[in-house]
Design a protein around this motif. Structure first.
Motif: not given
Length: 214
Positions: A23-24, A29-30, A35-36, A155-157
């Protein structure tokens, strides 16, 4: 903030991580890659083997640089939509690949299902983002554009953190976001169709006026 070790990544955590990554990826994408990878590199979580490439210093440098570029490109009206258009062919397969990598080659069936799910989620969030930003860009002021961009930055993190800390909430959150984004795309596509029809009418009228004046 204490994140779970690899031993704590049970099936629920893995599913949550796969859906969150998929989803993220359609949004940032970057940011997902950086973060991952940073979480794994810092030792907060031992990433699944299929994702450990993300924590390599060279990969972190590349994803960090692209995150920096995207952060600013996404806040410039017009450029943000061009950026989304270019990344249509990147975000969706990347979301599928990241989701599949959570399970790896040793779990081929789960990886295939995760790829299908991750690609679907990435496509939905990407289209919703691109449609929303295109609609926002019809407004002459830049503040709504920047606000929407910052919302995506947050939203992503947040979703990735939920995937590690509260996997059930992450799964529910993505499911709710998925349904909401489908509705949003349907509503905004009608709005953009009306804007496009009015623009064509105005251009046609201007062209006719120019022809008559000759």
């Amino acid at each position: 903030m204490e994140l779970p070790s690899v031993n704590a990544l049970d099936t629920t955590h893995l599913i949550a991580l796969a859906v969150a990554l998929g989803w993220a990826s359609g949004l940032r994408l970057y940011a997902v890659l950086a973060i991952t990878g940073l979480v794994g590199y810092a030792g907060w979580v031992q990433l699944p083997p299929g994702l450990q490439l993300l924590q390599h210093p060279a990969m972190l440098a590349g994803s960090g640089f692209m995150l920096f570029v995207e952060f600013f490109a996404d806040k410039i009206p017009g450029l943000d939509s061009l950026w989304d258009l270019i990344h249509t062919a990147i975000r969706i397969p990347a979301g599928a690949a990241l989701a599949a990598s959570v399970f790896g080659a040793d779990h081929a069936t789960a990886a295939a299902l995760a790829a299908l799910l991750g690609g679907t989620l990435a496509a939905t969030s990407h289209v919703a983002k691109a449609t929303t930003r295109a609609a926002v860009n019809t407004s002459p002021e830049p503040f709504s554009n920047i606000g929407m961009s910052l919302l995506g930055d947050l939203a992503v993190p947040s979703m990735l953190w939920l995937a590690f800390e509260h996997p059930v909430l992450a799964i529910v959150g993505v499911a709710v976001a998925f349904v909401g984004m489908l509705i949003l795309v349907w509503v905004l596509s009608k709005f953009l169709a009306r804007v496009w029809a009015r623009l064509k009418m105005l251009l046609g009228a201007a062209s006719a006026t120019a022809t008559e004046s000759r």
